[in-house]
Design a protein around this motif. Structure first.
Motif, mmCIF file in Angstrom:
data_model
loop_
_atom_site.group_PDB
_atom_site.id
_atom_site.type_symbol
_atom_site.label_atom_id
_atom_site.label_comp_id
_atom_site.label_asym_id
_atom_site.label_seq_id
_atom_site.Cartn_x
_atom_site.Cartn_y
_atom_site.Cartn_z
ATOM 1 N N UNK A 60 0.838 -1.205 0.000
ATOM 2 C CA UNK A 60 0.000 0.000 0.000
ATOM 3 C C UNK A 60 0.874 1.256 0.000
ATOM 4 N N UNK A 61 1.953 1.255 0.776
ATOM 5 C CA UNK A 61 2.853 2.415 0.785
ATOM 6 C C UNK A 61 3.452 2.641 -0.597
ATOM 7 N N UNK A 62 3.762 1.549 -1.307
ATOM 8 C CA UNK A 62 4.357 1.667 -2.646
ATOM 9 C C UNK A 62 3.393 2.320 -3.630
ATOM 10 N N UNK A 63 2.085 2.187 -3.390
ATOM 11 C CA UNK A 63 1.082 2.794 -4.263
ATOM 12 C C UNK A 63 0.788 4.250 -3.900
ATOM 13 N N UNK A 91 7.539 2.665 11.760
ATOM 14 C CA UNK A 91 8.891 2.744 11.208
ATOM 15 C C UNK A 91 9.147 1.599 10.235
ATOM 16 N N UNK A 92 8.509 0.450 10.473
ATOM 17 C CA UNK A 92 8.689 -0.723 9.618
ATOM 18 C C UNK A 92 8.190 -0.484 8.199
ATOM 19 N N UNK A 93 7.296 0.501 8.017
ATOM 20 C CA UNK A 93 6.791 0.786 6.670
ATOM 21 C C UNK A 93 7.262 2.153 6.169
ATOM 22 N N UNK A 94 8.285 2.696 6.833
ATOM 23 C CA UNK A 94 8.912 3.921 6.336
ATOM 24 C C UNK A 94 8.317 5.216 6.851
ATOM 25 N N UNK A 123 8.675 6.323 -0.697
ATOM 26 C CA UNK A 123 9.947 6.269 0.029
ATOM 27 C C UNK A 123 9.796 6.613 1.509
ATOM 28 N N UNK A 124 8.579 6.646 1.974
ATOM 29 C CA UNK A 124 8.336 6.926 3.386
ATOM 30 C C UNK A 124 7.977 8.377 3.621
#
Length: 518
Positions: free
Chosen positions: A342-345, A377-380, A350-351
């Motif tokens: 989901x973060x990549x979308x 923090x684990x997902x940026x 990059x956080x």
């Protein structure tokens, strides 16, 4: 829990059963956080478990079966979709000997709902009038149907006081030396905002003999002091917030029950980066490990996946009906792989950096917020924690600058036993305005329509369907992550018992009537 519906019961709701029939108690000492005034319009802190709910009584209560029961009102009806009528008991007297009339009830409720009152949130904007239409008849009218009002009169913050006492002490009402006059099992003998209060039993209580002769309420500046006093047998009971720490310091076990009313959440302001991206919010929902957060909180909680808990929804249908409704909802089990996808979308592949607000109300807020920061923090998402006083946080959340509200872990209490109204203040466009409590600013035209529709609809099955649609909209947009339901808790000396302690004890009138000798 059974459906909450307007109606009439005769003896089921009368006080005097359970613990109140056991051996009388000479004195019970309660530890409490300080209460600055007994005037509900100036400060309603502590009334659910403190002085106010012991002296002032509501019109109705919730029975242990979840059904609405009579209290000061012996019956009630809804002659049309926008009108509620309450018939008060005859012969009920205030502790100064004057009889309770509908005019007292109308005056009390109108006083509570005045602009600027800290109690005004209990009264919907669609409420148009509260009047005494007969000496013992109270009539409440709305501009449109409001199904949630059915359970509203069970709230401790709607305790009825004597109008003539108020009018004789307008400038000092609720203060030391004046206090309040109610119909409750106990009357306030003294009140000191820095020390505590003394109450004695009402010898002419309409509900029959009172189980406790005297109740002393001692105020403490912090829970550690309360716990030390409990261990030294200086107080008999308390309602701690930081349960694990209290239990350890006090050397006692905590009385617990499933709590459908209070919940821990991680709130995200949809107007503020990075929370303005729905993929970030969904990433957060997948990334937060609820079981570990409950441990950080100190236990005494159960995982929660929905805005409205299953316990509240149970008022609208059978367990199978509720389970079927919840089964259709989008959910977010702990899954770092899905969180990172989901973060990549998102706009922040990059956080991102963020500042979280942390309440100074207790160590549980700090430890839970630290655990959330580590998981994000684990997902940026790089988090800075900013400790705020409760007053500062309230000012920020209810302020005019809606973009300034920071994300953070918070504990929200239900303002009603009604599933639609319990946490209605936390969502919707109408509450994303200055003076209101929608910290996420989430509200869509469709969600707003569902919120309004749920209030207007009186059929339980149709309300359940409406709230199922609302919960799905909420789950798709995920403006905050429901983390856990907090258990109802109390610290009680082993010398005593609590006959019917459960998650709805605050809605059952003067709770101390259920305290008995072990």
């Amino acid at each position: 829990m059974a459906v909450l519906a307007a109606g009439c019961s005769n003896d089921d709701g009368a006080p005097g059963d359970g613990a109140s029939k056991s051996r009388p108690i000479a004195k019970l000492t309660l530890g409490s956080t300080p209460v600055s005034t007994l005037d509900y319009t100036k400060n309603n802190a502590g009334y659910g478990s403190g002085v106010g709910s012991l002296a002032l009584e509501p019109l109705l209560v919730l029975g242990t079966d979840g059904k609405i029961k009579p209290w000061l009102a012996e019956s009630w009806s809804q002659p049309d979709a926008t009108t509620y009528v309450y018939q008060l008991r005859k012969g009920v007297k205030f502790t100064d000997g004057n009889e309770l009339k509908a005019s007292d009830a109308a005056f009390s409720l109108n006083y509570y709902r005045q602009p600027g009152s800290t109690n005004a949130y209990n009264f919907p904007s669609t409420l148009t009038s509260i009047t005494a239409t007969e000496p013992y008849t109270l009539t409440i009218k709305f501009s449109e149907p409001n199904a949630a009002w059915a359970s509203a009169p069970t709230r401790a913050a709607m305790g009825i006081f004597e109008q003539s006492h108020f009018e004789a002490h307008k400038e000092t009402f609720g203060n030391p030396g004046t206090a309040v006059v109610g119909t409750g099992p106990w009357k306030v003998d003294s009140f000191n905002p820095t020390a505590g209060a003394e109450l004695s039993k009402n010898a002419t209580y309409w509900g029959g003999p009172v189980n406790i002769d005297r109740i002393a309420v001692k105020f403490f500046s912090n829970e550690t002091s309360q716990a030390i006093a409990f261990r030294a047998h200086e107080i008999d009971m308390a309602f701690p917030f930081d349960n694990r720490s209290f239990a350890s310091t006090a050397g006692t076990k905590i009385l617990t029950a499933p709590g459908p009313g209070d919940q821990g959440n991680f709130s995200m302001n949809v107007l503020q980066a990075p929370w303005d991206d729905v993929h970030v919010r969904r990433a957060v929902a997948y990334a937060l490990d609820k079981e570990s957060l409950i441990k950080a909180y100190g236990g005494y909680a159960q995982p929660l996946d929905t805005l409205i808990s299953p316990g509240l929804l149970a008022q609208l249908g059978s367990k199978n009906d509720v389970d079927a409704t919840l089964a259709k909802l989008t959910d977010y089990p702990f899954d770092l792989g899905k969180a990172k996808a989901e973060m990549a979308q998102s706009k922040y592949p990059n956080g991102a950096d963020a500042t979280l607000s942390v309440s100074d109300s207790g160590q549980t807020f700090a430890t839970t917020s630290q655990a959330i920061a580590a998981q994000l923090k684990e997902i940026g998402i790089r988090v800075k924690l900013d400790v705020q006083t409760s007053a500062a946080n309230s000012a920020e959340v209810t302020g005019a600058d809606r973009k300034a509200i920071r994300a953070g872990f918070s504990v929200w209490g239900a303002v009603s036993a009604d599933p639609g109204e319990a946490f209605g203040y936390s969502i919707g466009s109408a509450n994303a305005t200055q003076g209101n409590w929608n910290a996420t600013n989430w509200g869509t035209p469709q969600a707003d329509a569902l919120i309004a529709g749920g209030m207007r609809e009186s059929d339980p099955s149709k309300r359940l369907a409406i709230y199922g649609d609302l919960l799905q909209d909420f789950a798709v947009d995920v403006p905050f992550v429901p983390l856990f339901l907090i258990d109802a808790t109390a610290a009680l000396s082993p010398e005593y018992t609590w006959a019917h302690f459960d998650g709805f004890w605050r809605f059952r009138g003067p709770w101390a009537l259920e305290i008995g000798k072990a």
